[in-house]
Design a protein around this motif. Structure first.
Motif, PDB file in Angstrom:
ATOM      1  N   THR A  10     -36.249 -56.696  16.105  1.00 40.06           N
ATOM      2  CA  THR A  10     -35.709 -55.918  14.985  1.00 40.06           C
ATOM      3  C   THR A  10     -34.216 -56.205  14.776  1.00 40.06           C
ATOM      4  N   GLY A  14     -35.289 -58.936  12.322  1.00 43.57           N
ATOM      5  CA  GLY A  14     -35.403 -57.798  11.409  1.00 43.57           C
ATOM      6  C   GLY A  14     -34.173 -57.644  10.533  1.00 43.57           C
ATOM      7  N   ALA A  15     -33.001 -57.955  11.116  1.00 44.19           N
ATOM      8  CA  ALA A  15     -31.746 -57.817  10.377  1.00 44.19           C
ATOM      9  C   ALA A  15     -31.622 -58.848   9.253  1.00 44.19           C
ATOM     10  N   VAL A  20     -31.091 -54.841   4.899  1.00 40.86           N
ATOM     11  CA  VAL A  20     -31.004 -54.349   6.279  1.00 40.86           C
ATOM     12  C   VAL A  20     -29.650 -54.731   6.858  1.00 40.86           C
ATOM     13  N   ASN A  21     -28.894 -53.737   7.280  1.00 39.86           N
ATOM     14  CA  ASN A  21     -27.607 -54.003   7.914  1.00 39.86           C
ATOM     15  C   ASN A  21     -27.392 -53.015   9.046  1.00 39.86           C
ATOM     16  N   PHE A  22     -27.320 -53.516  10.275  1.00 38.48           N
ATOM     17  CA  PHE A  22     -27.087 -52.653  11.417  1.00 38.48           C
ATOM     18  C   PHE A  22     -25.645 -52.785  11.876  1.00 38.48           C
ATOM     19  N   THR A 231     -41.105 -56.744  14.736  1.00 36.27           N
ATOM     20  CA  THR A 231     -40.005 -55.827  14.472  1.00 36.27           C
ATOM     21  C   THR A 231     -40.555 -54.431  14.164  1.00 36.27           C
ATOM     22  N   LEU A 235     -39.598 -54.865   9.538  1.00 40.27           N
ATOM     23  CA  LEU A 235     -38.381 -55.361   8.893  1.00 40.27           C
ATOM     24  C   LEU A 235     -38.289 -56.868   9.098  1.00 40.27           C
ATOM     25  N   TYR A 277     -35.819 -46.222  10.572  1.00 43.45           N
ATOM     26  CA  TYR A 277     -35.529 -46.079   9.131  1.00 43.45           C
ATOM     27  C   TYR A 277     -34.243 -45.283   8.929  1.00 43.45           C
ATOM     28  N   ALA A 280     -31.224 -47.320   9.942  1.00 43.61           N
ATOM     29  CA  ALA A 280     -30.996 -48.400   8.966  1.00 43.61           C
ATOM     30  C   ALA A 280     -30.701 -47.835   7.587  1.00 43.61           C
ATOM     31  N   MET A 282     -32.740 -46.508   5.480  1.00 40.85           N
ATOM     32  CA  MET A 282     -33.764 -46.975   4.537  1.00 40.85           C
ATOM     33  C   MET A 282     -34.759 -45.853   4.294  1.00 40.85           C
TER      34      MET A 282
END
Lengths: 519, 519
Positions: A10, A14-15, A20-22, A231, A235, A277, A280, A282
């Motif tokens: 993930t 996943g990024a 998607v931005n962690f 993921t 994602l 979620y 993230a 989302m």
């Protein structure tokens, strides 16, 4: 029973997903949650590409996992460079990650057309890289990129690439369906062929481009693979990676004879899905298999009747097995049984007379275009009102909205006059639109009295014309979704006038929040 | 090559999905679109349960399909009632649908526990119902509910139920994985066993509760089934039905040796998917396989580089095969192909420079939330404006809308000041809502000058929040559908302010009508 290793990417693959931005903090939080839930491997990132990823590994080294092994991701050494001189290898070793996942090319087409090196050079790049990192005392997982396409095009060469990695010391060879185009029967066949060519275990890494990522992961496991990479919530780039939520649930609950997550995480899958979620930032996928809010939601009278009679009849598993719960939706397609099921949550099912009045009221309102399936908060207020247990927190005297445009940006204003705690309050506010302005004015009027309102905000607003034949003169249904730190709730309003319909949904949303705080 | 029948139940099973509500107009529009794209069967609804569904069949009878067969859905006759006396049978026959799909029970457990009749009585309910409807000259499709669970529990009895339907004259027996809990290998095995028990073709109807609806549909086809039932975008109860978009794309482009949609619809799958989302007023699933805006979007630098070098290297099919397109740099939902397709209708496709400017403008507008899939009239006006061939029929000076409520019915008023034929006109009107009042005031101001406007009216009005996170402060997209005696057209407006967005769509709708009359 064979333990299937669950490898989470993930935080890296996943990024790559759109939107998607962690943050570093996000990644550390998710990584430790995965560790607690019994995941075997957690891939933290690509240290060469991203300084944030390099820092992630320091944070994990400072607070090590209880169970999981942390992995750093990288590519085979560059052409014509010794591993020891390759900046990629240096970044991987500097990460201090005990496990290093190396991706290399399997397909002669990609070696020639994309990498532009000779087939022999590609083999030495794989061999040298894996051998060097093993020599440095790391566990090396080898990801064979475009594995299935490569095998179909030239299985002899594809076999040579994984043999090179295997003989150089890789602990496992992961077959990657990089572009997500392989069919399950091909995955099964090629997995069997590949396992006959090496004496190392095989893993599977799939993408969902054909809506088959889960089926492909399961097909590889049934054909002998012992590790799944994917993921949380699927994602990932394009159509996403295999969703480990579905993979784990299927392996643990639907297939026979596999063990996953050391029996720790399965009952927490719904919570894990929503946690990721939330972090993230989302929206949930409401109909996500196993863990979505709709996954065990029942609409349609016949079904609800049957479900109440025999729960298992329309549910393939007990929702509690994955930490989810059954929901019964009120809707025009459903009957009395739905109402009772919902009222049961409020412990009012025994008041038959109340139930009759609720049912009658819901039928009347649905005939006028109300829909309660996405507005359980409005339904609860309705039941409370009919039960005589609801006292409004404020009383409207007047609202007024005005929008003026002289061709440029319109100017929007709303005024609210209401009585709260026996005081008359009269406030005005501007907004981006009439409903936004009403919301602002209403909050201004309630300001100070209910500080808890600062913790709630509207997250979605939908308008639907009900009987389309009269268009803008027809009734409109407004559904508002609101959220505070712990819950999400929906409210509904219906009127010929979109402003009045929005007002009804807005008032229900705020009353619901205030009632929540009272109890 | 075997032609696989595609049976769409978006309008019936799809409408069971949470938050899915189709108006009668919506259902008719979708049904005709499916017919145009080569779908074999379109299930319109459940006439007994819903008067709206009964009306749907009258509408289709009034304007019949070119290719598809329309199906009405119902259950087997009630216990102890002759089919001829059963209100369900009567509703089905009254629908005049040439095809009737009957669902019956397969599982002895459900017969005993849910239906509460004897196993023998269930068999006669199936036999009588199918025989009666065939006798009335209808094609009968038999849906075997809980087929796989029933077969696993008691295959002898399950076989008897489909034999009863088959011998009574059903044209095809559809195996339904009603609760979505069956694994692909079970689907394959049971499909082979079942086909040995009857001499009728088999169909497959799956749900996505295990994230395997597509794999299960394909497994049944590979094992000999010849019909797939599902919904567009996988709409449906709980986790949804099999997504026919993915099923069709896989059968047509990924599997070998199957024909679907008579080679008509495959290249329009992306357009169909978005059309249904727009009509249903739902958000796209951006990472939806094959058709999602992200399905061929490339983010990771390495990938983008490789894709530019060798397109096929990270794409399992050419996006154009499903009407989708690659996105590498900028976000671009509808691309050149769509633009040219639309411009071709206006005979402007040969002006390359104009096409470039149109494409650029569309990209800009779509990045701001515009969608032209359901708003071709706005698109035509856009092209005319860029081509310099559009002269507005009036010029706005000012509009003002006001809504006042003192707790009872709100009072809504709009004023319009505009210049038309060099005259200043200033009018006021009331309405059921602000947009209705604006429409009335605008018509009053144009009154006398354009009598043709009396022949047009608005038939639908939809509002959608684009970026939901800011709720009522986010941008909203308004789509208005208008009609005159000969045409229906859609227009779109986008703004933070719902009134301004509605105004844009309203003005486009009226300008489009007036341009139509000019030419």
């Amino acid at each position: 029973m064979p333990q299937i290793q669950i490898y989470d990417t993930t935080l890296r693959d996943g990024a790559q997903g759109e939107g998607v931005n962690f943050s570093l903090e996000d990644k550390v939080l998710i990584a430790h949650r995965l560790d607690e839930l019994g995941f075997d491997y957690v891939e933290g990132g690509y240290p060469l590409s991203n300084p944030k990823d390099a820092e992630f590994f320091q944070r994990i080294a400072a607070r090590p996992f209880k169970h999981a092994r942390v992995c750093a991701f990288g590519m085979t050494r560059r052409r014509g460079v010794k591993p020891a001189d390759d900046i990629g290898m240096k970044a991987l070793l500097d990460s201090q990650a005990p496990v290093i996942t190396i991706v290399g090319k399997t397909s002669d087409f990609h070696v020639n057309e994309v990498l532009s090196v000779s087939l022999e050079e590609n083999l030495s790049m794989i061999r040298d890289t894996v051998a060097y990192l093993c020599g440095e005392g790391r566990e090396v997982i080898y990801d064979a990129e475009h594995f299935f396409d490569g095998w179909k095009a030239n299985s002899d060469y594809a076999a040579k690439t994984i043999q090179a990695a295997s003989e150089a010391g890789a602990s496992i060879i992961v077959m990657c369906d990089t572009n997500g185009g392989t069919m399950p029967e091909e995955v099964a066949t090629i997995t069997r062929e590949a396992s006959s060519k090496i004496d190392k275990p095989l893993g599977i890494h799939t993408h969902n481009d054909c809506d088959l990522a889960i089926a492909n992961s399961l097909a590889a496991i049934d054909a002998g693979a012992s590790q799944v990479q994917g993921t949380i919530n699927g994602l990932g780039e394009r159509c996403g990676n295999a969703d480990l939520i579905s993979v784990v649930a299927n392996l643990a609950l639907k297939k026979q004879g596999y063990q996953v997550l050391h029996d720790r995480g399965v009952a927490h899958l719904a919570e894990l899905s929503r946690y990721v979620y939330e972090i993230a930032n989302m929206h949930f996928r409401v109909n996500q298999p196993f863990v979505g809010p709709s996954a065990f939601a029942h609409k349609g009278g016949m079904h609800v009747h049957a479900v109440n009679k025999v729960a298992s009849s329309y549910e393939h598993i007990d929702p509690a097995q994955v930490g989810n719960e059954r929901r019964v939706l009120v809707s025009e397609l459903s009957g009395r049984s739905n109402i009772i099921a919902l009222a049961t949550k409020m412990n009012m099912q025994d008041d038959k007379d109340l139930m009759d009045r609720v049912l009658q009221q819901v039928v009347d309102l649905e005939n006028r275009g109300y829909q309660f399936e996405a507005a359980e908060a409005s339904f609860e207020l309705l039941v409370r009102k009919l039960a005589g247990t609801h006292t409004p927190h404020f009383e409207l005297v007047q609202y007024h909205t005005s929008v003026v445009s002289r061709g440029g940006e319109p100017v929007t204003e709303a005024t609210i006059k209401l009585i709260v705690n026996d005081q008359l309050r009269h406030e005005v506010a501007e907004g981006d639109g009439p409903v936004n302005a009403l919301d602002a004015a209403l909050r201004k009027a309630l300001n100070g009295l209910f500080p808890t309102l600062n913790k709630m905000h509207l997250v979605d607003y939908k308008v639907r014309v009900i009987n389309s034949d009269a268009a803008t003169a027809a009734s409109v249904r407004v559904v508002i979704e609101s959220r505070d730190e712990s819950d999400t709730w929906g409210t509904v309003g219906v009127h010929e006038n979109v402003i009045e319909a929005s007002w009804q949904a807005l008032v229900d949303s705020i009353e619901y929040k205030l009632c929540k705080e009272d109890t």
